[in-house]
Design an enzyme around this catalytic site. Structure first.
Site, mmCIF file in Angstrom:
data_model
loop_
_atom_site.group_PDB
_atom_site.id
_atom_site.type_symbol
_atom_site.label_atom_id
_atom_site.label_comp_id
_atom_site.label_asym_id
_atom_site.label_seq_id
_atom_site.Cartn_x
_atom_site.Cartn_y
_atom_site.Cartn_z
ATOM 1 N N LEU A 18 0.832 -1.201 0.000
ATOM 2 C CA LEU A 18 0.000 0.000 0.000
ATOM 3 C C LEU A 18 0.871 1.258 0.000
ATOM 4 O O LEU A 18 0.594 2.228 -0.693
ATOM 5 C CB LEU A 18 -0.945 0.003 1.207
ATOM 6 C CG LEU A 18 -1.901 1.196 1.288
ATOM 7 C CD1 LEU A 18 -2.799 1.269 0.059
ATOM 8 C CD2 LEU A 18 -2.756 1.134 2.553
ATOM 9 N N GLY A 435 22.527 17.271 16.559
ATOM 10 C CA GLY A 435 23.300 16.038 16.365
ATOM 11 C C GLY A 435 23.532 15.648 14.927
ATOM 12 O O GLY A 435 24.655 15.528 14.471
ATOM 13 N N SER A 436 22.459 15.425 14.185
ATOM 14 C CA SER A 436 22.681 14.906 12.833
ATOM 15 C C SER A 436 22.829 16.046 11.834
ATOM 16 O O SER A 436 22.265 17.130 12.008
ATOM 17 C CB SER A 436 21.517 14.012 12.416
ATOM 18 O OG SER A 436 20.303 14.697 12.521
ATOM 19 N N GLU A 608 6.063 9.945 24.826
ATOM 20 C CA GLU A 608 5.213 8.941 24.179
ATOM 21 C C GLU A 608 4.843 7.784 25.090
ATOM 22 O O GLU A 608 3.888 7.074 24.829
ATOM 23 C CB GLU A 608 5.927 8.361 22.952
ATOM 24 C CG GLU A 608 5.985 9.350 21.841
ATOM 25 C CD GLU A 608 6.589 8.757 20.588
ATOM 26 O OE1 GLU A 608 6.653 7.527 20.463
ATOM 27 O OE2 GLU A 608 6.996 9.561 19.748
ATOM 28 N N HIS A 644 17.745 16.043 24.823
ATOM 29 C CA HIS A 644 16.976 16.702 23.769
ATOM 30 C C HIS A 644 15.617 16.038 23.637
ATOM 31 O O HIS A 644 15.499 14.822 23.726
ATOM 32 C CB HIS A 644 17.724 16.620 22.441
ATOM 33 C CG HIS A 644 16.847 16.897 21.263
ATOM 34 N ND1 HIS A 644 16.404 18.163 20.975
ATOM 35 C CD2 HIS A 644 16.306 16.084 20.336
ATOM 36 C CE1 HIS A 644 15.619 18.105 19.909
ATOM 37 N NE2 HIS A 644 15.542 16.855 19.501
ATOM 38 N N CYS A 646 11.979 16.383 21.144
ATOM 39 C CA CYS A 646 11.449 17.140 20.007
ATOM 40 C C CYS A 646 9.939 17.198 20.029
ATOM 41 O O CYS A 646 9.283 16.571 19.220
ATOM 42 C CB CYS A 646 11.963 16.617 18.688
ATOM 43 S SG CYS A 646 12.395 14.914 18.652
ATOM 44 N N HIS A 697 11.669 21.150 10.084
ATOM 45 C CA HIS A 697 10.715 20.440 9.222
ATOM 46 C C HIS A 697 10.450 21.217 7.947
ATOM 47 O O HIS A 697 9.784 20.733 7.049
ATOM 48 C CB HIS A 697 9.395 20.221 9.961
ATOM 49 C CG HIS A 697 9.560 19.421 11.220
ATOM 50 N ND1 HIS A 697 9.784 18.064 11.186
ATOM 51 C CD2 HIS A 697 9.579 19.780 12.514
ATOM 52 C CE1 HIS A 697 9.919 17.618 12.429
ATOM 53 N NE2 HIS A 697 9.803 18.644 13.246
HETATM 54 N N1 GLN Z 1 20.480 13.449 17.808
HETATM 55 C C1 GLN Z 1 19.379 13.121 16.961
HETATM 56 C C2 GLN Z 1 19.531 13.839 15.625
HETATM 57 O O1 GLN Z 1 19.988 14.920 15.601
HETATM 58 C C3 GLN Z 1 18.069 13.505 17.579
HETATM 59 C C4 GLN Z 1 16.889 13.082 16.745
HETATM 60 C C5 GLN Z 1 15.564 13.285 17.424
HETATM 61 O O2 GLN Z 1 15.450 13.944 18.404
HETATM 62 N N2 GLN Z 1 14.522 12.717 16.885
HETATM 63 O O3 GLN Z 1 19.161 13.343 14.605
HETATM 64 ZN ZN ZN Z 2 14.433 15.968 18.034
#
Ligand code: GLN
Ligand code: ZN
Length: 759
Positions: A18, A435-436, A608, A644, A646, A697
């Site tokens: 799907l 981080g990324s 969550e 962190h 999000c 985003h």
């Molecule tokens: N350290 C991760 C990154 O920067 C954190 C990702 C997240 O919080 N979802 O990708």
């Molecule tokens: Zn995050």
């Protein structure tokens, strides 16, 4: 004879058919009729899997989301939807929005998306206002019902009940959602009538709100609704799941309906009470197979429990999975690479239906009629219980040695922050990232080739080092204060660590729908978790060797590891989390020994894990925060711990967040215009905080003034000495040509703020 049924089957397909069909259609590479063919084939395949059941769910299939389907059913797509489009395109437009580029006019916003109760499935939030009007549009549901009947199946339509539908939505003005019930009920009545005319007998009507805390108005709404709906000629199976009914138990039993389904996995302790309370003419469906996890059920012990209940209830007893199987993967048979012992302990959707069938046969015809199956099941249960793969005495012994001080920093924040300041000599408003960095095609390629064995260890190492070199150089160029290595070696923040830990297994096709065409493949924690060796130290050390600025060590926290995995059911979640915490703690200490002076432990998924009912929150938060603290706080005063998260709904758990005692927390805020920070008006957050100022985003580059504006808002609530400047989240989904100017803007804004402060 007891009957069996299913509440819902995963729609995505065992090979995510799907997903691919949807994405192809959205790219304009296939037509609507072609998409419909895939959808129909999937429905038929899924009914085939379920054919041994007495009642098959119909209407559980969805092209995107069952809550949005309900909006379509009752004629409540958002007003902004373009009515000139074909219905399915209107539906997708509501689900995904449309950009101005696609439309050559003002963009159309997607409906808001949020988590479906305490699962990782996301639904599209229905929108209401004082002038919302409803109108029945049952064509799709009817067509699917006829489709199933034409294949000879005994079909049971599944719909989301009116009270839960309202409860899940959002009033866009200050109207009261419940005021709409009187208008909504006639549409539901008409829908049930139409189904009855088409030949439907039982209809499953889901009211998952029954397992949440309901005030009197909502309880009354249920009564009002079912007095009306139960007058229709169908037989209603009122369906609750996910958690105990508790204070709603009597109500659930007494609501006018022909039957009641309850989650007998998560609320087994309530079953007897329900049986005692349930009027004698009602059918009781017990959800005895876990629809949320992937372990085999212990069929023999289930039978021990069910046989006397069957005696008591006779034909009034139905059996089902606890909830829709939407939350588990489709078919275990596809897993050819999984360790054979572990595979023998698991059951995906198809296998769960086999279990259900086996239970029904044993109850209806005696255990001897399924002797071989029951013996096999007993072997599997026994093998898991006794397996050395599951039980690691070293981990157990170590858990015994954990004492309270493991979660305790040596000095309080006020004291250790002075030492950290002296060590790092960071400016006011220090800048960093989460981080990324962008995961370019080159990075993905290299990881993939390495995985497939097409790239040797050394070349892969070299590739990753080059990525680190690039990331460090760019960060220095931009002038950030605290750097990161960029996470090029990680494809996923949980999987990366899970793969290096003992006790974790990975499937190939264990996909579960997250939203729309998006799926996740949660790893499986099957045994005691242990870290055989350091997981990140080499990469961070290499990054640090390239610069004089501090490079953050980057880890995923224990609670996030837990909440994004399928977890074992043979010990409490808190216990598994503690094992994860010890593994991360060891990594933290190894990083510290290497001279890494700042370590970030991401807890993206802490929120969550909150239970459905508020009354249960504190217990969860206590052990979750404790696990984080154990992972983080085994360090010296001079080591700075970051965490962190999000998301921005923070207000109701702020005390627990503060109790984590991280020196610095970075959070998502930019989209909410720092609204989130309102919580800090009332609550004195004690440590440092980096409210995100760059919405990662969006492809938009934030401008310097906007960043300054956001930071100034933040500084109204938090002393500037305790503020950091950073993006909302990691930058892996962005491109370097966006990231570079965005970070430059951040650095410039921080510079201006410092000047203002000095003046
Ligand atoms: N350290 C991760 C990154 O920067 C954190 C990702 C997240 O919080 N979802 O990708
Ligand atoms: Zn995050």
């Amino acid at each position: 004879m007891i009957s069996t049924h299913n509440l819902g089957f995963p729609r995505i397909g065992k090979r995510r058919e799907l997903k691919f069909a949807l994405e192809q259609y959205w790219r304009g590479e296939s037509s609507l009729p072609e998409l419909e063919v895939t959808a129909r084939t999937l429905r038929q395949t899924h009914w085939q899997y379920q054919q041994k059941l007495d009642w098959l769910p119909v209407g559980d299939f969805s092209l995107y989301d069952h809550v949005l389907d309900t909006s379509l059913l009752v004629g409540n797509l958002p007003d902004r939807t373009d009515r000139r489009l074909a219905e399915t395109d209107q539906y997708f437009q509501a689900a995904r929005g449309q950009s101005s580029k696609q439309l050559q006019q003002t963009p159309i916003a997607a409906a808001e998306m949020t988590k479906w109760f305490d699962t990782n499935y996301h639904y599209l939030v229905p929108e209401f206002s004082a002038d919302t009007q409803f109108e029945l549009n049952a064509e799709r549901l009817l067509a699917q019902f006829r489709e199933a009947v034409s294949h000879g199946f005994q079909a049971k339509p599944v719909i989301l009940g009116p009270v839960s539908y309202l409860w899940l939505g959002k009033a866009k003005d200050d109207s009261r959602k419940l005021d709409l019930l009187a208008d909504l009920l006639p549409v539901y009545e008409q829908c049930l009538l139409t189904l009855a005319e088409a030949g439907a007998d039982w209809v499953q009507i889901d009211e998952p709100v029954l397992s949440t805390e309901l005030d009197q108005d909502w309880q009354h709404a249920l009564t009002q609704a079912y007095f009306a709906l139960n007058k229709t000629p169908v037989r209603l199976l009122l369906t609750s799941y996910f958690a105990p009914l508790r204070e709603n138990l009597n109500l659930a039993c007494e609501l006018p309906a022909a039957g009641l389904h309850i989650d007998a996995v998560n609320a087994r302790e309530e079953v007897i009470k329900v049986i005692d309370w349930l009027p004698a003419h009602k059918t009781l469906s017990l959800g005895v197979i876990n629809g949320r996890n992937i372990w085999k059920s212990d069929l023999n012990s289930l039978l021990d429990w069910l046989e006397p209940l069957h005696q008591r209830l006779g034909d009034r007893l139905w059996l089902a999975p606890s909830c829709s199987l939407l939350h588990v993967p489709v078919d275990l048979e596809q897993e050819k690479e999984l360790d054979s012992d572990i595979k023998n302990w698991l059951a995906f959707a198809v296998q769960k239906l086999d279990e259900l069938n086996c239970l029904a046969l044993a109850l209806n015809h005696g255990r001897d009629s399924v002797k071989a199956e029951l013996a096999q099941n007993a072997d599997a249960i026994q093998s898991r219980r006794a397996s050395e793969k599951v039980h690691n005495p070293q981990v157990r012994d170590r858990l015994q040695t954990v004492t309270e001080d493991w979660g305790q920093r040596r000095s309080a924040y006020a004291e250790r922050s002075k030492i950290q300041r002296a060590r790092h000599a960071l400016p006011l408003f220090p800048t960093t990232t989460i981080g990324s960095f962008p995961q370019t095609t080159a990075i993905r390629q290299s990881r993939l080739q390495y995985r497939r064995g097409e790239l040797d260890e050394q070349s892969y190492q070299r590739d990753m080092q080059q990525q680190i070199e690039y990331a460090i150089a760019e960060q220095e160029k931009v002038g950030l204060d605290v750097l990161v290595h960029g996470e090029a070696e990680r494809n996923d923040m949980v999987e990366y660590f899970g793969e290096q830990l003992e006790g974790y297994a990975f499937t190939r096709f264990g996909w579960v729908q997250s939203y729309g065409s998006r799926c996740v493949k949660p790893p499986v924690i099957f045994g005691d978790v242990e870290r055989p060796k350091a997981m990140t130290v080499e990469w961070i050390a290499y990054a640090q060797s390239l610069t004089d600025k501090p490079v953050k060590g980057m880890l995923t926290g224990p609670v996030t590891m837990l909440n994004w995995s399928f977890v074992r059911d043979d010990q409490p979640r808190s216990q598994t989390c503690l094992q994860l915490a010890l593994a991360i703690r060891d990594e933290v200490q190894n990083l510290e020994q290497q001279g890494v002076s700042i370590i970030q432990i991401d807890e993206a998924a802490l929120r969550e894990g909150l239970p459905l009912r508020r009354a249960d929150w504190q217990h969860y938060l206590d052990w979750a925060v404790n696990c984080f603290r154990i992972s983080a706080n085994g360090v010296k005063d001079e080591t700075q711990i970051h965490t962190h998260m999000c998301y921005s709904e923070f207000n109701d758990i702020i005390e627990s967040i503060a109790a984590m005692d991280a020196d610095v927390i970075t959070i998502e805020t930019s989209r909410s215009d720092m609204e989130l920070l309102d919580v800090f008006n009332a609550f004195d957050y004690p440590n440092e905080i980096g409210p995100g100022v760059y919405d990662i985003h969006s492809p938009n580059i934030p401008d310097v003034n906007q960043i300054r504006y956001l930071m100034e808002r933040a500084a109204e609530r938090i002393p500037p000495e305790r503020l950091w400047v950073n993006p909302d989240c990691g930058l892996k989904t962005r491109q370097w040509n966006e990231v570079k100017p965005a970070l430059a803007a951040m650095v410039q804004a921080a510079g201006e703020l410092r000047q203002d402060a000095a003046a």
